[in-house]
Enzyme design. Structure first.
Site, PDB file in Angstrom:
ATOM      1  CG  ASP A 432      -1.907  -0.862   1.014  1.00 45.72           C
ATOM      2  OD1 ASP A 432      -2.225  -1.776   0.182  1.00 45.72           O
ATOM      3  OD2 ASP A 432      -2.765  -0.948   2.017  1.00 45.72           O
ATOM      4  CG  HIS A 574       2.213   0.061   4.501  1.00 42.85           C
ATOM      5  ND1 HIS A 574       2.030  -0.967   5.270  1.00 42.85           N
ATOM      6  CD2 HIS A 574       1.248   0.707   4.148  1.00 42.85           C
ATOM      7  CE1 HIS A 574       0.706  -0.630   5.913  1.00 42.85           C
ATOM      8  NE2 HIS A 574       0.346   0.304   4.851  1.00 42.85           N
TER       9      HIS A 574
END
Length: 625
Positions: A432, A574
């Site tokens: 993400d 991430h």
């Protein structure tokens, strides 16, 4: 005798003085007369015999000239005519025509024995001076008669031509009769072959009808070159999907008959066909099937049938399929909307020029005209500015959003779809908040080195300046999805604000890689039903949280993932943290040691995800309440 000769010579010399031409004629006549007188004076019978021999000789000469004289086409009478007939004709013409002369000759023959001396008979002879004139008359008569032979030859030719024509006419009539008989015989053989072929064909069709399960009545019409058989279905209980099937079927049969040419032999069969598409779907259709007879192959050729409107019967209800049965949920309509938008962009000459118009399109609903068949779906779109009014979709592209038991199985085949092996373990890595110029490229390098696939959920605001990274993701086989534009907490936003978050991010992703994002990950995983409806995409959550955003420690991150991993899970990381970049190689190696293979979210879920649903893993999803 001497006195007669002298008198003859005197007369001949007299004529010679008149003309040089007459001299030549008299000279020839003198020789002929001298010879004749020498033979006739001593004995009257000899004179008569000489005249008869002269006539015979003349007849033979005339006959020979007639035989040898060529006709207009170069042939001679001898070559074409009956010679005895010609000879007889010539003989008739050579003899004197005066019957009195013939009678006199006969009388001379009767009185000849009574003549005793030449002296007694001599006074009865014509004067010597008149004999040359008689011979000249004979000569002229002979020439005149020779000139008259031509008409007789024409009459002979005409007779032969008539005979030849008669022969040819008889031959032509005989040949024509034989040809007619032969043609009639061959036609009878061909007709018999057609009749036998039709009998066998109709027997096969009857067997099929017996096994079809359709209750019908049979009517037949048998013409020489066209046989019509109609199986009219009975609709006593009103279970058939069409109105007045008898009238409809007869109309189709009449239409089929008009396609048969006058010189063709054919069979037309009208019937109700019932074909099974799947265990839940049958197709009912009235058909006029044409079979054309091929005389050379002695068999029937099945031609394209003339068909009525097809009705698709759902076994569950026994009635035609409704669009609501095909597309059961609102989520399915939203999913189809995404496919429509992507297809319009794919088909456009300049997708960028119409991109905003595509995003602004009104959504389809059950109010739109949707034309269904087991092979494809055609939708009339709401009024829009894209220039597209109607669109046809392949079922393989919308398989996640329809009742697949109501479509043809072949229409669902997708050669590009990656299927999972049930004997293997799979996991989906997700990242993400990217792309990040400093770290995202390193993550892509590691994935490429380790031959692992992942899915990136991007923030729209981070794409500007990093478009090359987004394009690289797609080029290297990664999936990209939307993570909103600037990571807001969606429950606090209005529908318009949520729509703006989605729209701006979709545009940024499309401009970078040419694709619309089909999956959405809500910031913080927070999205209610209304937000999900506005977003209009499947919501992808996670089942394993690496907590890299919180731990920011390589060892702790690796351990966290290892301890919580299970088959079919979706792992959250991430790509904006350096510690995640450093932990990633060890995480991948640990998974591979445990037998996991790496796939994208779409592959893990087999592209079955829908809007209004949240997905946590391969077999873990739920509708958003």
């Amino acid at each position: 005798m001497d006195d007669n000769q002298e008198l003859t010579r005197s007369s001949r010399h007299q004529k010679g003085r008149d003309s040089q031409s007459d001299k030549q004629i008299n000279q020839a006549t003198d020789e002929e007369l001298t010879a004749t007188v020498d033979q006739t004076v001593p004995e009257i019978p000899e004179t008569e015999t000489t005249i008869e021999e002269s006539a015979t000789t003349e007849m033979e000469k005339t006959t020979q000239e007639l035989v040898e004289e060529p006709a207009e086409d170069g042939t001679t009478v001898a070559e074409t005519a009956d010679l005895p007939e010609v000879v007889a004709t010539a003989a008739d013409e050579a003899l004197p025509e005066d019957s009195s002369e013939t009678a006199q000759s006969d009388e001379d023959q009767k009185t000849a024995p009574e003549v005793t001396t030449v002296e007694e008979e001599t006074p009865e002879l014509a004067p010597a001076a008149s004999q040359p004139e008689d011979f000249e008359e004979i000569h002229e008569t002979r020439q005149s008669r020779q000139h008259q032979q031509t008409p007789k030859k024409k009459r002979s030719w005409g007779k032969n031509i008539f005979t030849l024509i008669s022969i040819l006419v008889v031959a032509a009539v005989a040949g024509g009769a034989y040809y007619f008989f032969d043609q009639e015989h061959q036609a009878a053989v061909r007709q018999e072959q057609y009749e036998n072929g039709a009998t066998n064909l109709l027997a096969e069709i009857q067997e099929e009808r017996n096994q079809s399960g359709v209750v019908d009545t049979l009517t037949k019409k048998d013409d020489t070159n066209l046989k019509t058989v109609v199986y009219t279905p009975k609709n006593t209980d009103g279970h058939l999907p069409m109105k007045d099937p008898e009238a409809s079927l007869n109309a189709l049969v009449e239409k089929a008959k008009k396609t048969v040419k006058d010189d063709e032999k054919a069979v037309i069969v009208g019937k109700l066909d019932v074909d099974t598409v799947s265990d839940q779907l049958d197709i009912y259709q009235l058909v006029a099937q044409r079979y054309r007879w091929d005389g050379k192959k002695e068999s029937f050729i099945t031609e394209k049938a003339i068909t009525g409107e097809a009705s698709y019967i759902y076994h569950k209800t026994g009635k035609p399929v409704s669009i609501k049965e095909l597309i059961p949920e609102e989520a399915d309509l939203l999913g189809i909307q995404q496919v429509i938008q992507q297809k319009i962009l794919d088909d456009a000459k300049d997708p960028a020029a119409i991109f905003d118009k595509v995003l602004d399109m009104p959504r389809i609903s059950m109010e739109n005209k949707i034309e269904y068949s087991p092979e494809k779906l055609t939708i009339t779109l709401p009024k829009n500015d894209t220039g597209t009014k109607k669109i046809t979709l392949a079922y393989k592209d919308i398989a996640a959003f329809i009742n697949t038991s109501l479509v043809d199985a072949e229409a669902l085949q997708d050669p590009d779809k990656v299927t999972l092996d049930p004997n293997k373990k799979y996991v989906a890595l997700t990242f993400d908040d990217g792309p990040n110029y400093a770290t995202t490229g390193k993550v892509l390098d590691i994935l490429k080195e380790k031959k692992a696939t992942a899915t990136f959920f991007l923030l729209g605001q981070n794409i500007a300046g990093n478009e090359a990274l987004v394009k690289r993701m797609v080029d290297e086989g990664m999936d990209v999805g939307s993570h909103s534009y600037d990571h807001p907490y969606l429950p606090n936003l209005s529908d318009e604000q949520i729509q703006e978050q989605v729209r701006k991010t979709d545009k940024a992703i499309f401009e970078a890689c040419g694709k619309l994002a089909t999956n959405f990950r809500a910031p913080y995983g927070a999205a209610g039903q209304q937000a999900a409806r506005v977003i209009g995409k499947p919501l992808i959550h996670w089942s394993v949280d690496s907590q890299d955003w919180e731990l920011k420690n390589v060892t702790a991150t690796v351990a966290r993932v290892k301890d919580t991993l299970y088959e079919g899970s979706i792992v959250l990381m991430h790509d904006i943290h350096q510690t995640t970049v450093e932990a990633l190689p060890q995480i991948i190696d640990n998974m591979r040691q445990e037998g996991y293979e790496f796939v994208s979210v779409d592959t893990l879920l087999q592209q079955t995800q829908k809007p209004l649903y949240t997905y946590f893993g391969e077999n873990d999803f739920r509708i958003i309440e």
